[in-house]
Design an enzyme around this catalytic site. Structure first.
Site, PDB file in Angstrom:
ATOM      1  N   LYS A  91       0.932  -1.308  -0.024  1.00 45.73           N
ATOM      2  CA  LYS A  91      -0.149   0.159  -0.112  1.00 45.73           C
ATOM      3  C   LYS A  91       0.549   1.315   0.047  1.00 45.73           C
ATOM      4  O   LYS A  91       0.536   1.902  -0.580  1.00 45.73           O
ATOM      5  CB  LYS A  91      -0.869  -0.464   0.809  1.00 45.73           C
TER       6      LYS A  91
ATOM      7  N   ASP B 137      -6.982  -0.822   1.019  1.00 40.26           N
ATOM      8  CA  ASP B 137      -6.537   0.141   2.368  1.00 40.26           C
ATOM      9  C   ASP B 137      -8.561  -0.529   2.599  1.00 40.26           C
ATOM     10  O   ASP B 137      -9.294  -0.810   1.759  1.00 40.26           O
ATOM     11  CB  ASP B 137      -6.597   1.378   2.957  1.00 40.26           C
TER      12      ASP B 137
END
Lengths: 284, 294
Positions: A158, A189
């Site tokens: 991420k 997320d």
């Protein structure tokens, strides 16, 4: 967990009608992260702003403040510092930022360790971005690989994918419709996982399963991106600005909210069609 | 602090609710009722979201019911926000806290705040066995701390920049303090007096001292083990918004109280005693009343 290809096609078709141009407009009008980084770029220049954005994105996890506040803190801190005189000063400024912005209090030492690692291994990347910021637009995939390598991480992680997006924000000017064409995986997320679930792109029990095993979802969004002609980075923003509506509201109210957000840049009927595809069921 | 207490007494006289002065939550026909309100700027920690703010406000309100020996039953709330998205966050926080409390949310009232957001939370509980108030501590009683201390002190230290690196779970506890929900049972069965720590541990103890006209000898303060790295015992004595309880228990009820705590998994500690005289003494040293006020 499997990809539901029929739903992938449906989402891709509706987003194709929405269009890349509208996705870019949405980005600069509704993403507070863009506004914060853009303000810094106009103060210290695109190159330095992109270098800071790369470094800070890599430690933008477990924040003790909202993302938009974190990037506002970023923007005001580095604006005050002005243009750094060299690599050393740039590095010290990032360290000072991590030490002073309250948002980084959770695991601050670990964050500092990562900053040091990036500045030790990624000197070439940083100097190149400062000298030729356009490299972000020209070879984003290669940049992604190099950034991942510099912090001993993977390209689909991420913070790594996020760093390319934020660096792109640093060089993008308002009104400039230059998309970032790169096969950069969407940072999964919990917010994006939630909308992945509500749009039924993958057959999963709930969004938390997607958070812990994001690979099929990443594959699904990659296919949506290909089918819609909207690069993943811009798709990410589009999904992000729709907010937590799919989680917080009933499916009907969430559809209405998503359509409301998207219709700020597109025709209402197109926005409704996208909203219908994105919110098929409640987020659980 | 004394001046503020005088103002509160005056307010109660004017409103006609002096009868509730010695109660954390006021009794009515087998129920215990409480209301707490907060303006956002004076109560939200910089690392809290709207939903966490509302969560904490709800816990804070019901904490008074529990410490008075009440089983949580229902929540009612009224909120003023600038944006609809904040109202949604607040509703979520109230709902989550209510589930945690084993309660249910009845009426909610949403308002448009022109300037600063605010929230009021009213809590309703049913008296488990008997009502316990601040008045009733007697010489010879044991002083118990139910739940942990330190969350408020940690928040203060973070805001002053004295803590620079923290574990996620420790920070989480400043936003969602652990409340011993089941404590209403031993309190209602065995306590002689009680008060919850919202405005500061010292002021909580003074609630009992003033209402019961006694002296409290405090020997120790128990800090949440997850916070030990950041908060010292001497600092935690001033800790606020921990929603831990100060409880006095007669010596003959002490063992039963502790047995009940163990059976229910509640953190209970013997931390001092009640004696003849007036005031608070920590390890033999007198401590003046202080805490959050107006």
């Amino acid at each position: 967990m499997k990809v539901n290809w029929e739903n992938v096609e449906g989402v891709a078709t509706s987003l194709k009608a929405f269009g890349l141009r509208n996705a870019l407009l949405l980005e600069e009008r509704l993403d507070p992260q863009f506004s914060a980084i853009n303000a810094l770029s106009s103060r210290i220049g695109k190159g330095y702003s992109a270098a800071y954005a790369l470094a800070v994105s890599l430690i933008s996890y477990k924040l003790a403040m909202k993302g938009e506040d974190w990037w506002a803190c970023f923007s005001s801190f580095f604006s005050e510092k002005g243009v750094p005189k060299g690599y050393e000063e740039l590095f010290n400024n990032v360290v000072n930022f991590v030490n002073s912005c309250r948002g980084s209090i959770i695991g601050r030492e670990k964050k500092l360790k990562r900053v040091r690692l990036f500045f030790a291994n990624g000197k070439e990347i940083v100097l190149e971005v400062i000298k030729r910021p356009e490299t972000i637009l020209e070879s984003p995939s290669s940049l992604l690989k190099r950034v991942a390598r510099s912090v001993n991480s993977s390209e689909w992680r991420k913070t790594v994918t996020f760093s390319i997006k934020m660096a792109y924000y640093a060089i993008k000017e308002r009104g400039e419709m230059k998309p970032l064409y790169a096969e950069i995986p969407i940072p999964m997320d919990s917010r994006i996982s939630c909308i992945t679930y509500t749009s039924a792109l993958v057959d999963s029990k709930g969004y938390k399963e997607i958070v812990s095993n994001p690979r099929p979802a990443i594959e699904a969004w990659k296919a949506v991106s290909k089918g819609s002609g909207i690069p993943p980075v811009h798709l990410d923003t589009l999904l992000w600005v729709t907010g937590w509506a799919p989680r917080d509201l009933s499916p009907d109210a969430a559809k209405e909210r998503v359509a409301g957000v998207l219709s700020r840049v597109s025709k209402r009927e197109v926005a409704i069609s996208v909203a219908k595809c994105l919110v098929k069921r409640p987020c659980k | 602090m004394r001046k503020w207490n005088e103002t509160l007494t005056k307010l109660m006289r004017l409103a006609g609710n002096e009868v509730c002065i010695a109660y954390d939550a006021c009794p009515l026909n087998g129920l215990l009722l409480n209301i707490d309100g907060y303006s956002m700027r004076r109560s939200i920690l910089p690392w809290m979201s709207y939903s966490e703010w509302a969560y904490k406000a709800t816990i804070a309100s019901m904490s008074d019911v529990i410490v008075s020996g009440g089983k949580p039953m229902a929540i009612l709330y009224s909120v003023g926000c600038n944006e609809e998205s904040s109202l949604i966050e607040v509703a979520k926080g109230v709902g989550e806290a209510s589930s945690y409390l084993g309660s249910r949310v009845l009426k909610g009232d949403a308002n448009k705040a022109e300037v600063e957001p605010w929230i009021d939370v009213a809590s309703v509980g049913s008296v488990y066995k008997k009502i316990v108030c601040r008045k009733g501590a007697k010489e010879g009683d044991m002083l118990l701390q139910v739940g942990y201390l330190g969350y408020g002190t940690l928040s203060e230290k973070i805001m002053r920049g004295e803590v620079r690196d923290i574990e996620e779970k420790a920070l989480e506890k400043t936003k969602r303090p652990h409340l011993e929900v089941m404590a209403y049972r031993p309190i209602s069965l065995f306590a002689t007096s009680s008060s919850d720590n919202s405005d500061g541990w010292i002021s909580t103890l003074y609630n009992i001292i003033d209402s019961s006209n006694v002296k409290v000898e405090l020997e120790r303060v128990v800090v949440d083990p997850d916070l030990m790295e950041y908060v010292k015992e001497e600092e935690a004595i001033k800790s606020w918004e921990d929603y831990s309880f100060a409880v006095t228990v007669p010596p003959e009820g002490f063992e039963e109280f502790m047995k009940e705590c163990k059976a229910l998994g509640i953190a209970c500690f013997s931390v001092g005693r009640v004696s003849k005289g007036y005031g608070l003494y920590y390890k033999g040293v007198p401590v003046k009343d202080e805490g959050w006020s107006w």
